[in-house]
Enzyme design. Structure first.
Site, PDB file in Angstrom:
ATOM      1  N   LYS A 193      36.942  72.153  27.454  1.00 42.23           N
ATOM      2  CA  LYS A 193      37.830  71.364  26.581  1.00 42.23           C
ATOM      3  C   LYS A 193      38.188  72.179  25.343  1.00 42.23           C
ATOM      4  CE  LYS A 193      38.310  67.793  29.109  1.00 42.23           C
ATOM      5  NZ  LYS A 193      39.635  67.546  29.737  1.00 42.23           N
ATOM      6  N   TYR A 229      31.335  72.059  30.612  1.00 42.14           N
ATOM      7  CA  TYR A 229      32.406  71.042  30.565  1.00 42.14           C
ATOM      8  C   TYR A 229      33.016  71.029  29.154  1.00 42.14           C
ATOM      9  CZ  TYR A 229      34.580  66.652  29.500  1.00 42.14           C
ATOM     10  OH  TYR A 229      35.462  65.715  29.025  1.00 42.14           O
ATOM     11  N   SER A 251      38.248  65.815  24.280  1.00 45.93           N
ATOM     12  CA  SER A 251      37.061  64.966  24.158  1.00 45.93           C
ATOM     13  C   SER A 251      36.348  65.212  22.839  1.00 45.93           C
ATOM     14  CB  SER A 251      36.113  65.282  25.328  1.00 45.93           C
ATOM     15  OG  SER A 251      34.851  64.696  25.125  1.00 45.93           O
TER      16      SER A 251
HETATM   17  C1  WQD Z   1      26.341  57.129  26.397  1.00 47.65           C
HETATM   18  C2  WQD Z   1      24.972  56.787  25.843  1.00 47.65           C
HETATM   19  C3  WQD Z   1      23.171  58.074  26.780  1.00 47.65           C
HETATM   20  C4  WQD Z   1      23.493  56.447  30.825  1.00 47.65           C
HETATM   21  C5  WQD Z   1      29.948  61.601  28.096  1.00 47.65           C
HETATM   22  C6  WQD Z   1      30.555  62.962  27.971  1.00 47.65           C
HETATM   23  C7  WQD Z   1      31.808  62.871  27.148  1.00 47.65           C
HETATM   24  C8  WQD Z   1      32.723  61.847  27.758  1.00 47.65           C
HETATM   25  C9  WQD Z   1      32.019  60.478  27.845  1.00 47.65           C
HETATM   26  C10 WQD Z   1      34.248  62.943  29.262  1.00 47.65           C
HETATM   27  C11 WQD Z   1      24.108  58.036  25.605  1.00 47.65           C
HETATM   28  C12 WQD Z   1      23.029  56.590  27.117  1.00 47.65           C
HETATM   29  C13 WQD Z   1      23.714  56.704  29.485  1.00 47.65           C
HETATM   30  C14 WQD Z   1      22.282  55.805  31.220  1.00 47.65           C
HETATM   31  C15 WQD Z   1      21.590  55.723  28.922  1.00 47.65           C
HETATM   32  N1  WQD Z   1      33.122  62.238  29.073  1.00 47.65           N
HETATM   33  N2  WQD Z   1      22.786  56.345  28.566  1.00 47.65           N
HETATM   34  N3  WQD Z   1      21.379  55.477  30.247  1.00 47.65           N
HETATM   35  O1  WQD Z   1      27.078  61.187  27.099  1.00 47.65           O
HETATM   36  O2  WQD Z   1      28.202  59.892  25.203  1.00 47.65           O
HETATM   37  O3  WQD Z   1      29.586  61.149  26.812  1.00 47.65           O
HETATM   38  O4  WQD Z   1      30.859  60.684  28.658  1.00 47.65           O
HETATM   39  O5  WQD Z   1      35.058  63.303  28.427  1.00 47.65           O
HETATM   40  O6  WQD Z   1      32.430  64.136  27.162  1.00 47.65           O
HETATM   41  O7  WQD Z   1      29.652  63.800  27.288  1.00 47.65           O
HETATM   42  O8  WQD Z   1      28.432  59.084  27.572  1.00 47.65           O
HETATM   43  O9  WQD Z   1      28.033  57.069  28.919  1.00 47.65           O
HETATM   44  O10 WQD Z   1      26.839  59.242  29.546  1.00 47.65           O
HETATM   45  O11 WQD Z   1      26.132  58.002  27.509  1.00 47.65           O
HETATM   46  O12 WQD Z   1      20.763  55.414  28.067  1.00 47.65           O
HETATM   47  O13 WQD Z   1      22.019  55.550  32.435  1.00 47.65           O
HETATM   48  O14 WQD Z   1      24.267  56.000  26.806  1.00 47.65           O
HETATM   49  O15 WQD Z   1      21.914  58.627  26.443  1.00 47.65           O
HETATM   50  O16 WQD Z   1      23.344  57.805  24.427  1.00 47.65           O
HETATM   51  P1  WQD Z   1      28.218  60.362  26.614  1.00 47.65           P
HETATM   52  P2  WQD Z   1      27.363  58.338  28.481  1.00 47.65           P
END
Ligand code: WQD
Length: 338
Positions: free
Chosen positions: A154, A150, A125
């Site tokens: 990785k 997590y 990741s």
């Molecule tokens: C994306 C953006 C949030 C939800 C994670 C893991 C990464 C990978 C992908 C496994 C961010 C914003 C989110 C919400 C929001 N997973 N958001 N409201 O955090 O980039 O990555 O998932 O490998 O390892 O860290 O993905 O989809 O959670 O968030 O505003 O209800 O959307 O703040 O900026 P993230 P995400």
């Protein structure tokens, strides 16, 4: 050629099994069904006309892993997806993550290192980069201290693969995913909605379908053009195809080193509000959202430098953010019977 796909009933795993079967590979799936369902197996068969072999196994059971490889001696490649992947949960329950994400990797590699030659593809990741200094992010960007157990699993996982490949017949490719989203165009498989979604896109589609009252946008005070975080959203089908390309690279012996690393993204960054706007465009409806405070641990921006994957691996993302959101929306409507 028989390929083991661990976590093959999961989101990225199931889409990868489809692409492997489309390319004529025989697939055997191991999944513990902790975050999936047998309906996914039917979905894979509906798309490809072929039902992969399936064994429900807990990879934390060392003996079960040994016995599996006795039964399936001809497995000549492994794509290892099976892992726990919720960042927040990993902070609350680190040992669950170290046991499930590290022990299982060790048991798999112990079996593969017995073979003269084995191919191993590891699901990693972009989280290993933390908040990278420079955008877009290249594979030689510094690995930062993990921001969660997590993310640490990785980083540790990558190091274990490097150490074992060095002294065995294992050739490996580490694939560092950016943000996988979307669903297969058939809507036979997609991101299974188990529990309250932590990730942005499933929360958006569940809000769009009326399951959630509104989306909370976690902060609009970041140093970005519109104040919301930027990520590299890659269509899960593009991501799946990259795994087949990587596997073929190892089978054909084209890998330049025992372990190669590739970033898998589109190379384009989109903000949360840009994703919301793109969803409204593809769904034809307004999305109810509110801006709230930042989520703990979020980085400001991350998007991939895709030059190495494009030029060396020979893979390039083909689908757009709107393609991915349209497929995610179609899947959500199918799952909710709309
Ligand atoms: C994306 C953006 C949030 C939800 C994670 C893991 C990464 C990978 C992908 C496994 C961010 C914003 C989110 C919400 C929001 N997973 N958001 N409201 O955090 O980039 O990555 O998932 O490998 O390892 O860290 O993905 O989809 O959670 O968030 O505003 O209800 O959307 O703040 O900026 P993230 P995400």
């Amino acid at each position: 050629m028989k390929i083991l796909v661990t976590g093959g009933l999961g989101f990225i795993g199931s889409h990868t099994v489809v692409e492997l079967q489309n390319e004529g590979f025989d697939v055997v799936i191991i999944d513990d069904l902790s975050n999936s369902s047998m309906k996914v197996l039917e979905g894979i068969e509906a798309i490809t006309g072929k039902k992969p072999e399936f064994e429900q196994l807990d990879l934390r059971e060392k003996k079960a892993v040994q016995d599996f490889f006795i039964r399936h001696g001809t497995v000549s490649g492994v794509i290892h997806f099976a892992a726990s992947k919720a960042v927040g949960e990993s902070v609350e329950n680190p040992l669950l993550y170290y046991e499930n994400n590290i022990n299982t990797l060790v048991y798999l590699l112990q079996q593969l290192q017995k073979k003269q030659e084995a191919r191993f593809i590891f699901s990693s990741s972009c989280t290993v980069y933390g908040q990278a200094e420079k955008m877009p992010i290249t594979e030689d960007a510094p690995i930062q201290t993990a921001m969660s157990p997590y993310g640490n699993t990785k980083q540790i996982g990558e190091e274990i693969v490097q150490d074992v490949a060095r002294v065995s017949g294992i050739n490996a490719i580490l694939l560092r995913y950016f943000n996988p989203i979307g669903a297969h165009e058939s809507a036979h498989i997609g991101e299974l909605p188990l529990g309250v979604p932590q990730n942005l896109v499933p929360f958006i589609t569940q809000t769009g379908i009326g399951l959630r009252e509104k989306l909370s946008v976690f902060g609009d005070d970041y140093p970005t053009p519109d104040g919301t975080c930027i990520r590299d959203y890659i269509h899960v089908v593009d991501l799946a195809k990259a795994h087949v390309t990587a596997l073929k690279r190892l089978i054909e012996g084209k890998n330049a080193e025992k372990v190669e690393v590739f970033n898998l993204g589109t190379g384009k960054g989109n903000s949360v509000l840009e994703v919301v706007n793109a969803f409204e465009k593809v769904s034809g409806q307004k999305l109810n959202y509110t801006i709230v405070r930042r989520r703990e641990g979020d980085i400001t921006q991350a998007y991939a430098d895709t030059a190495k994957a494009n030029k060396i691996l020979g893979w390039k993302a083909q689908l757009t953010l709107e393609d991915a959101l349209a497929s995610a929306w179609k899947w959500e409507q199918k799952v909710r019977g709309k």
